[in-house]
Design a protein around this motif. Structure first.
Motif, PDB file in Angstrom:
ATOM      1  N   ASN A  72       0.832  -1.207   0.000  1.00 37.04           N
ATOM      2  CA  ASN A  72       0.000   0.000   0.000  1.00 37.04           C
ATOM      3  C   ASN A  72       0.866   1.256   0.000  1.00 37.04           C
ATOM      4  O   ASN A  72       1.907   1.298   0.668  1.00 37.04           O
ATOM      5  N   ASP A  73       0.418   2.274  -0.721  1.00 39.17           N
ATOM      6  CA  ASP A  73       1.066   3.588  -0.692  1.00 39.17           C
ATOM      7  C   ASP A  73       0.109   4.593  -0.062  1.00 39.17           C
ATOM      8  O   ASP A  73      -1.053   4.706  -0.477  1.00 39.17           O
ATOM      9  N   VAL A  74       0.605   5.326   0.928  1.00 38.44           N
ATOM     10  CA  VAL A  74      -0.211   6.324   1.623  1.00 38.44           C
ATOM     11  C   VAL A  74       0.372   7.705   1.373  1.00 38.44           C
ATOM     12  O   VAL A  74       1.582   7.901   1.521  1.00 38.44           O
ATOM     13  N   SER A  75      -0.458   8.662   1.002  1.00 42.45           N
ATOM     14  CA  SER A  75      -0.002  10.042   0.842  1.00 42.45           C
ATOM     15  C   SER A  75      -0.142  10.753   2.180  1.00 42.45           C
ATOM     16  O   SER A  75      -1.225  10.789   2.767  1.00 42.45           O
ATOM     17  N   VAL A  76       0.970  11.326   2.649  1.00 42.78           N
ATOM     18  CA  VAL A  76       0.989  11.936   3.976  1.00 42.78           C
ATOM     19  C   VAL A  76       1.537  13.349   3.881  1.00 42.78           C
ATOM     20  O   VAL A  76       2.584  13.579   3.264  1.00 42.78           O
ATOM     21  N   TYR A  77       0.833  14.315   4.490  1.00 37.13           N
ATOM     22  CA  TYR A  77       1.362  15.676   4.584  1.00 37.13           C
ATOM     23  C   TYR A  77       2.465  15.685   5.633  1.00 37.13           C
ATOM     24  O   TYR A  77       2.279  15.211   6.747  1.00 37.13           O
ATOM     25  N   CYS A  78       3.624  16.235   5.258  1.00 37.00           N
ATOM     26  CA  CYS A  78       4.734  16.228   6.206  1.00 37.00           C
ATOM     27  C   CYS A  78       4.823  17.578   6.927  1.00 37.00           C
ATOM     28  O   CYS A  78       4.307  18.584   6.444  1.00 37.00           O
ATOM     29  N   PHE A  79       5.489  17.549   8.081  1.00 37.64           N
ATOM     30  CA  PHE A  79       5.669  18.762   8.871  1.00 37.64           C
ATOM     31  C   PHE A  79       7.128  18.871   9.285  1.00 37.64           C
ATOM     32  O   PHE A  79       7.656  17.976   9.938  1.00 37.64           O
ATOM     33  N   GLU A  80       7.758  19.957   8.894  1.00 41.58           N
ATOM     34  CA  GLU A  80       9.120  20.272   9.309  1.00 41.58           C
ATOM     35  C   GLU A  80      10.044  19.063   9.183  1.00 41.58           C
ATOM     36  O   GLU A  80      10.295  18.563   8.106  1.00 41.58           O
ATOM     37  N   GLU A  81      10.503  18.513  10.319  1.00 40.98           N
ATOM     38  CA  GLU A  81      11.527  17.478  10.268  1.00 40.98           C
ATOM     39  C   GLU A  81      11.028  16.166   9.679  1.00 40.98           C
ATOM     40  O   GLU A  81      11.812  15.298   9.326  1.00 40.98           O
ATOM     41  N   SER A  82       9.700  15.998   9.580  1.00 43.56           N
ATOM     42  CA  SER A  82       9.193  14.737   9.051  1.00 43.56           C
ATOM     43  C   SER A  82       9.230  14.706   7.521  1.00 43.56           C
ATOM     44  O   SER A  82       9.015  13.669   6.909  1.00 43.56           O
ATOM     45  N   CYS A  83       9.487  15.846   6.862  1.00 43.28           N
ATOM     46  CA  CYS A  83       9.543  15.877   5.399  1.00 43.28           C
ATOM     47  C   CYS A  83      10.808  15.167   4.902  1.00 43.28           C
ATOM     48  O   CYS A  83      11.844  15.185   5.571  1.00 43.28           O
TER      49      CYS A  83
END
Lengths: 78, 382
Positions: free
Chosen positions: B166-177
């Motif tokens: 599975n591929d999940v699209s996730v919005y990243c924040f600061e260090e998680s990008c």
């Protein structure tokens, strides 16, 4: 995990019993299986699409899954 | 004798619940699902085709489309509006509320299952499933083998395994990008799922059969919900952060199913499922269905399902609970709750190999929400 191991132990015993007791059951001949073959003897009355949809609801609203076969596909609903 | 042989092939194929029906059909179904308080509404048209090729092969293809809209409950910063659900910064405490945030989505799922029957009438089923929605893509390959343990085909052993990517699209924040997120701020995360199941089915007598199965599941990767959030450090400088579930989950379970024809017209299906995983979730499910052949053409059905689960080790509904824990979630599906499902259905067989069906389901989680869904469908056998 310990709970699961304990539970599985009982199930393996039950499966073993099922295998053994099956040996002593009266053989049902193929032409006697008309009743067993009825759709009403199957989950969902044989309506596989509705069974899949209902499983999809459970999958998206609850934290457990499994037991209905390995095929089914995934979704982002959980 | 030839008739008996034909009957044998048909009934043995029809027997076990998981086995495909030995008849060709096209089925079209429509489901309307609606939750209370204006939460989720789903419109689902679906179609399934099952076709035998000789007596050794069957191909089953299904297409399902979901159109979802509504609202889902999460923690969010009310001062920034419902769309700013994951504003990671120091917040004014009173602005943090747990409420429904609107969303909509579309999902299309394709499924294909090829069944091959061997000379012994053992079966190999190979399946492909593909599902696509705005922020999630799933691909699955499965294989199941059904082996008859006796010449009368009263006992069978089945084993299956599936792999899902599975591929999940996730919005990243600061260090998680990461590098994949680019300017859009959306990165793709992966989820791998392995499932296995082994079961035994035993015909008890001419009116009843029993199936027992064990199942195993292993998920790894991004198992969080990209839209769920948790409140951290509420008693200091409150922060709203994305939820974080463990990146691995192992589950075991068992299912017992019993089907019994209580009379010529009345049949009952009962099952019990035990589920346990290393997130500390244990669940019990009891499911019963009754079908009554009112007339030669009309079959009525009624069912009741009860489900109860325990709470995940990393769950809390409180906003002053989490601080620096790695795993933290306020997803209600991780909480302890009960659920009930009441099912009513009717199927009417028309004279030209066509049947129509209607149904109503009431699903209730008393601590959270309730939903009603209606089904209507048509099946043509040829």
């Amino acid at each position: 995990m310990l709970r699961a191991v304990r539970s599985m132990r009982y199930i393996v015993i039950l499966l073993g019993m099922l295998l053994l007791t099956g040996c002593s059951m009266k053989t049902v001949q193929p032409w006697e299986k008309g009743t067993l073959a009825k759709k009403s003897m199957q989950r969902g009355g044989g309506n596989t699409l509705m069974v899949k949809f209902t499983h999809h609801i459970y999958f998206s609203k609850e934290a457990s899954k499994g037991g209905g076969g390995v095929a089914g596909g995934g979704c982002g609903c959980n | 004798m030839q008739l008996k042989t034909t009957l044998s092939l048909l009934t043995c194929t029809l027997l076990v619940g998981s086995v495909l029906q030995a008849e060709d059909y096209v089925s079209v179904q429509y489901v309307y699902y609606n939750e209370d308080d204006g939460r989720t509404t789903i419109h689902t048209p679906a179609m399934e085709v099952s076709k035998d090729f000789g007596v050794d092969y069957n191909l089953n293809i299904s297409v399902v489309h979901d159109a979802l809209s509504g609202a889902s409950p999460i923690w969010y910063d009310s001062s920034s509006g419902a769309t700013a659900t994951l504003n990671e910064g120091t917040l004014y405490k009173d602005d943090i509320v747990y409420a429904d945030v609107p969303y909509d989505d579309k999902r299309t799922a394709l499924g294909m299952m090829l069944t091959t029957r061997f000379a012994s009438r053992d079966e190999l089923r190979v399946g492909l499933n593909y599902s696509d929605e705005n922020d999630y893509t799933s691909r699955e390959l499965s294989a199941e083998y059904l082996h008859y343990l006796d010449s009368s085909k009263n006992r069978s052993l089945s084993a299956g395994v599936s792999y899902q990517n599975n591929d999940v699209s996730v919005y990243c924040f600061e260090e998680s990008c990461d590098a994949s997120s680019g300017a859009s701020g959306v990165m793709t995360q992966r989820v791998d799922v392995w499932s296995a199941e082994i079961g035994i089915t035993q015909v008890i007598d001419v009116t009843s059969l029993l199936k027992a199965s064990l199942f195993y599941g292993n998920e790894s990767g991004y198992l969080s919900n990209p839209y769920m959030s948790v409140v951290r450090y509420y008693n200091a400088s409150a922060r709203l952060t994305p939820e974080h579930k463990p990146e691995r989950r192992t589950a075991y379970g068992m299912l017992l199913q019993y089907s019994k024809a209580l009379s010529e017209r009345l049949s009952a299906n009962m099952s019990y499922r035990l589920y346990d995983d290393d997130w500390d979730i244990t669940s019990h499910t009891i499911h019963t269905e009754l079908y009554y052949e009112w007339t030669q053409h009309l079959t009525l059905g009624a069912g009741l399902r009860y489900y109860v689960q325990s709470e995940a080790s990393f769950y809390s509904s409180r906003k002053d609970y989490f601080t620096n824990e790695t795993d933290a979630s306020s997803d209600r599906r991780m909480s302890r709750f009960d659920a009930y499902n009441l099912m009513l259905s009717g199927t009417y067989d028309l004279q030209n190999n066509t049947s129509v069906n209607m149904g109503m389901n009431y699903y209730d989680q008393p601590d959270h929400f309730s939903a009603v869904y209606y089904t209507v469908g048509l099946t043509y056998r040829f």
